[in-house]
Design a protein around this motif. Structure first.
Motif, short mmCIF file in Angstrom:
data_model
loop_
_atom_site.label_atom_id
_atom_site.label_comp_id
_atom_site.label_asym_id
_atom_site.label_seq_id
_atom_site.Cartn_x
_atom_site.Cartn_y
_atom_site.Cartn_z
N MET A 49 15.57 4.73 -10.29
CA MET A 49 14.23 4.32 -9.96
C MET A 49 14.29 2.89 -9.43
N PRO A 50 13.72 2.66 -8.24
CA PRO A 50 13.78 1.31 -7.67
C PRO A 50 12.91 0.33 -8.46
N ARG A 51 13.36 -0.92 -8.48
CA ARG A 51 12.60 -1.99 -9.14
C ARG A 51 12.03 -2.87 -8.03
N TYR A 52 10.76 -3.21 -8.17
CA TYR A 52 10.09 -4.03 -7.17
C TYR A 52 9.74 -5.37 -7.78
N LYS A 53 9.77 -6.40 -6.95
CA LYS A 53 9.39 -7.73 -7.42
C LYS A 53 7.90 -7.73 -7.74
N GLN A 54 7.53 -8.53 -8.72
CA GLN A 54 6.15 -8.58 -9.19
C GLN A 54 5.20 -9.01 -8.07
N GLN A 55 5.63 -9.96 -7.25
CA GLN A 55 4.77 -10.44 -6.16
C GLN A 55 4.54 -9.35 -5.14
N PHE A 56 5.58 -8.57 -4.82
CA PHE A 56 5.45 -7.45 -3.88
C PHE A 56 4.45 -6.44 -4.43
N LYS A 57 4.59 -6.12 -5.71
CA LYS A 57 3.68 -5.17 -6.35
C LYS A 57 2.25 -5.70 -6.32
N ALA A 58 2.06 -6.97 -6.64
CA ALA A 58 0.72 -7.57 -6.64
C ALA A 58 0.10 -7.53 -5.25
N ASP A 59 0.90 -7.81 -4.22
CA ASP A 59 0.39 -7.76 -2.84
C ASP A 59 -0.05 -6.35 -2.47
N ILE A 60 0.74 -5.36 -2.86
CA ILE A 60 0.40 -3.96 -2.56
C ILE A 60 -0.86 -3.57 -3.34
N GLN A 61 -0.96 -4.00 -4.60
CA GLN A 61 -2.15 -3.68 -5.39
C GLN A 61 -3.41 -4.28 -4.76
N LYS A 62 -3.32 -5.51 -4.26
CA LYS A 62 -4.47 -6.12 -3.58
C LYS A 62 -4.86 -5.30 -2.37
N ARG A 63 -3.85 -4.86 -1.64
CA ARG A 63 -4.10 -4.04 -0.44
C ARG A 63 -4.75 -2.72 -0.81
N LEU A 64 -4.29 -2.11 -1.90
CA LEU A 64 -4.85 -0.82 -2.32
C LEU A 64 -6.28 -0.97 -2.83
N MET A 65 -6.60 -2.13 -3.38
CA MET A 65 -7.93 -2.36 -3.94
C MET A 65 -8.90 -2.95 -2.93
N SER A 66 -8.42 -3.25 -1.73
CA SER A 66 -9.29 -3.86 -0.73
C SER A 66 -10.35 -2.85 -0.27
N SER A 67 -11.35 -3.36 0.42
CA SER A 67 -12.44 -2.49 0.86
C SER A 67 -12.02 -1.55 1.99
N LYS A 68 -10.87 -1.79 2.61
CA LYS A 68 -10.41 -0.91 3.70
C LYS A 68 -10.02 0.48 3.21
N LYS A 69 -9.56 0.59 1.97
CA LYS A 69 -9.18 1.87 1.37
C LYS A 69 -8.22 2.66 2.27
N GLU A 70 -7.08 2.06 2.53
CA GLU A 70 -6.07 2.72 3.33
C GLU A 70 -5.52 3.95 2.59
N PRO A 71 -5.20 5.01 3.30
CA PRO A 71 -4.59 6.18 2.63
C PRO A 71 -3.25 5.80 2.01
N LEU A 72 -3.00 6.33 0.83
CA LEU A 72 -1.74 6.02 0.14
C LEU A 72 -0.53 6.42 0.96
N GLU A 73 -0.65 7.54 1.67
CA GLU A 73 0.48 8.01 2.48
C GLU A 73 0.84 7.00 3.55
N ALA A 74 -0.16 6.37 4.17
CA ALA A 74 0.09 5.38 5.21
C ALA A 74 0.77 4.15 4.62
N VAL A 75 0.28 3.71 3.47
CA VAL A 75 0.88 2.55 2.80
C VAL A 75 2.31 2.88 2.39
N SER A 76 2.53 4.09 1.93
CA SER A 76 3.87 4.52 1.52
C SER A 76 4.83 4.51 2.70
N MET A 77 4.38 5.03 3.82
CA MET A 77 5.24 5.07 5.01
C MET A 77 5.58 3.66 5.47
#
Length: 150
Positions: A1-29
């Motif tokens: 299982m890959p380990r991600y840096k806390q800052q990377f995870k926090a940045d992605i969480q902010k992006r996922l919680m933003s009002s844009k509501k990007e599809p998870l599949e797009a963020v994953s790609m």
């Protein structure tokens, strides 16, 4: 299982919680992070956000129950807005409540297999102890009948 840096995870969480509501599949790609990991991160971010706004699990459940009492969708949405509950929060909290109720009393396949194995081991041990006790009783009874004539 890959380990991600806390800052990377926090940045992605902010992006996922933003009002844009990007599809998870797009963020994953784009990021290379698995969709289920993104789902977990979003859930963690939402839980942290809810707790920071004073939403305890009890209050969340009260919010879901209160909203479900309103059958008219427009009136329900207005009530949710008045309670500062977002539609996505309402949906996620409701699903979490249902999942929690489904899990109540449910035994997983692994737990069931482990339980059956444990029962077999205990039954085997009990049979061995019964046999040992029966043998010991037979020896005592056999020895009890013999009286030394000296």
């Amino acid at each position: 299982m890959p380990r991600y840096k806390q800052q990377f995870k926090a940045d992605i969480q902010k992006r996922l919680m933003s009002s844009k509501k990007e599809p998870l599949e797009a963020v994953s790609m784009e990021t290379g992070v698995a969709v289920h990991t993104l789902e977990n991160w979003r859930a963690q971010a939402m839980a942290t956000d809810a707790l920071s706004h004073g939403w305890t699990p009890e209050r969340m459940l009260d919010g879901v129950v209160g909203a479900m009492r309103i059958s008219d969708e427009t009136a329900r949405n207005a009530w949710l807005v008045s309670q500062n509950i977002g539609p996505l929060d309402f949906m996620l909290w409701g699903n979490a409540a249902l999942e929690g109720l489904r899990a109540f009393g449910r035994v997983t396949r692994g737990e069931s297999k482990a339980t059956r194995l444990r029962i077999r081991v205990l039954e085997r041990d009990l049979r061995k102890k019964d046999e040992t006790m029966a043998s010991a009783a037979a020896l005592v009874l056999d020895g009890y009948g013999e009286i030394d004539a000296s």
